[in-house]
Design an enzyme around this catalytic site. Sequence first.
Site, PDB file in Angstrom:
ATOM      1  N   GLU A  67      -1.754  -5.286  -1.859  1.00  0.00           N
ATOM      2  CA  GLU A  67      -1.243  -6.070  -0.776  1.00  0.00           C
ATOM      3  C   GLU A  67      -1.854  -7.407  -1.163  1.00  0.00           C
ATOM      4  O   GLU A  67      -1.958  -8.397   0.011  1.00  0.00           O
ATOM      5  CB  GLU A  67      -2.049  -5.863   0.607  1.00  0.00           C
ATOM      6  N   HIS A  81       0.824  -1.172   0.055  1.00  0.00           N
ATOM      7  CA  HIS A  81      -0.102  -0.120   0.140  1.00  0.00           C
ATOM      8  C   HIS A  81       1.091   1.381   0.001  1.00  0.00           C
ATOM      9  O   HIS A  81       0.313   2.378  -0.117  1.00  0.00           O
ATOM     10  CB  HIS A  81      -1.048  -0.114   1.051  1.00  0.00           C
ATOM     11  N   ASP A 131      -7.030  -6.887   2.036  1.00  0.00           N
ATOM     12  CA  ASP A 131      -7.274  -7.338   3.451  1.00  0.00           C
ATOM     13  C   ASP A 131      -8.508  -6.459   4.015  1.00  0.00           C
ATOM     14  O   ASP A 131      -9.000  -6.855   5.077  1.00  0.00           O
ATOM     15  CB  ASP A 131      -5.984  -7.116   4.401  1.00  0.00           C
ATOM     16  N   ASP A 178      -9.913  -0.956   3.571  1.00  0.00           N
ATOM     17  CA  ASP A 178      -8.762  -1.477   4.252  1.00  0.00           C
ATOM     18  C   ASP A 178      -9.022  -1.893   5.599  1.00  0.00           C
ATOM     19  O   ASP A 178      -9.841  -1.195   6.359  1.00  0.00           O
ATOM     20  CB  ASP A 178      -7.524  -0.379   4.255  1.00  0.00           C
ATOM     21  N   HIS A 199      -6.776  -1.572   8.000  1.00  0.00           N
ATOM     22  CA  HIS A 199      -5.821  -0.676   8.771  1.00  0.00           C
ATOM     23  C   HIS A 199      -6.060   0.690   8.234  1.00  0.00           C
ATOM     24  O   HIS A 199      -6.310   1.046   7.070  1.00  0.00           O
ATOM     25  CB  HIS A 199      -4.429  -1.176   8.350  1.00  0.00           C
ATOM     26  N   ASP A 219      -7.355  -2.338  -0.573  1.00  0.00           N
ATOM     27  CA  ASP A 219      -6.409  -3.372   0.030  1.00  0.00           C
ATOM     28  C   ASP A 219      -7.308  -4.570   0.139  1.00  0.00           C
ATOM     29  O   ASP A 219      -8.410  -4.687   0.638  1.00  0.00           O
ATOM     30  CB  ASP A 219      -5.927  -2.905   1.381  1.00  0.00           C
ATOM     31  N   HIS A 250       4.018   1.205   4.330  1.00  0.00           N
ATOM     32  CA  HIS A 250       2.809   1.046   3.841  1.00  0.00           C
ATOM     33  C   HIS A 250       1.681   1.287   4.723  1.00  0.00           C
ATOM     34  O   HIS A 250       0.556   1.645   4.465  1.00  0.00           O
ATOM     35  CB  HIS A 250       2.351  -0.663   3.455  1.00  0.00           C
ATOM     36  N   ASP A 286      -3.980   2.834   8.017  1.00  0.00           N
ATOM     37  CA  ASP A 286      -2.671   3.320   7.405  1.00  0.00           C
ATOM     38  C   ASP A 286      -2.294   5.033   7.569  1.00  0.00           C
ATOM     39  O   ASP A 286      -1.820   5.655   6.699  1.00  0.00           O
ATOM     40  CB  ASP A 286      -2.547   3.056   5.928  1.00  0.00           C
TER      41      ASP A 286
END
Length: 322
Positions: free
Chosen positions: A280, A104, A237, A131, A133, A235, A148, A135
């Site tokens: 990712e 990312h 995830d 995402d 996360h 992303d 990332h 980030d």
Amino acid sequence: MSEPNKPRIALLGVPIEIGASRRGTLMGPDALRTAGIGRVLDQLGFAVEDHGDLKMAAVAPCDGPAPANAKFYDDIKTWIRALSERAFLLARSGAVPIFMGGDHSLSMGSVNGVARYWQELNRPLFVLWLDAHADYNTPDTTETGNMHGMSAAFLCGEPGLDRLLGDQPRVSIGRDRLDLFGIRSIDPLEKKLVGERPIAVADMRAIDEFGVGVLIRRVIEKVKAHDGVLHVSFDVDFLDPAVAPGVGTTVPGGATYREAHLVMELLHDCGLVRSVDIVELNPFLDERGRTARVAVELVGSLFGMQITDRRTPSNAVLPDNS
């Protein structure tokens, strides 16, 4: 050469992996190609231009000491500078660029480049960050030093990576133009920083309570109200690991297969998406290409794949099953 009268999509692979803690995302672009991303978009009526993979040039000369707590900073800044310029040119060409990662950290270049283009047209760029996360770390807040995890913060103009782009223009997006969606993992200092900023956050609790349809429509209406355009930074995830195991930072409790498709279908209906990251994807950790196939299916939904022809939600009529 593109076919006349067909909308154009430009694919660009960005095989960067040093922004993350697990190696393997450099294989992501080829995995997406193998899973048929070009074929799916072609079948949807787009003129697909595959620009290959961005090549890593010689590491940019040092222009001052690297920030503390930013691993592989010199290598990553070389990627980001090259990608930002390439993203600007692809957006200016009239195509919808899809940046196939890679980790990312690439978004620091892809989003900056397309934001620069839209700034020239006086159109605000909004970013939907799908995402697990946030980030939103900086070198001062990060617990790992992995870049990332700093990409969204950099894009919103947070300090700490101020020389990353060198002489290139840094076109930050307003913090109120970032939507973090699907978040379920955030570091303590990062959480404090996000809380101090006017950033919209739809975590998994909000998604459970209100549903993705309501929350995505809020994002869409905000972009429309400002005559903006939308960049989707996806992303993988964002998805639950049961759906997409091929990522280096799995977090339980993510979006389901149908929730993710609904997000993409609503984004397609709004007609505002002008650029996309897919990041990712780690084929080394995947199960026989399963995550890559799911990612391609979701991209298909984002660009118009549907089971039946139907009206958009704004003028839809529920079917009469009597």
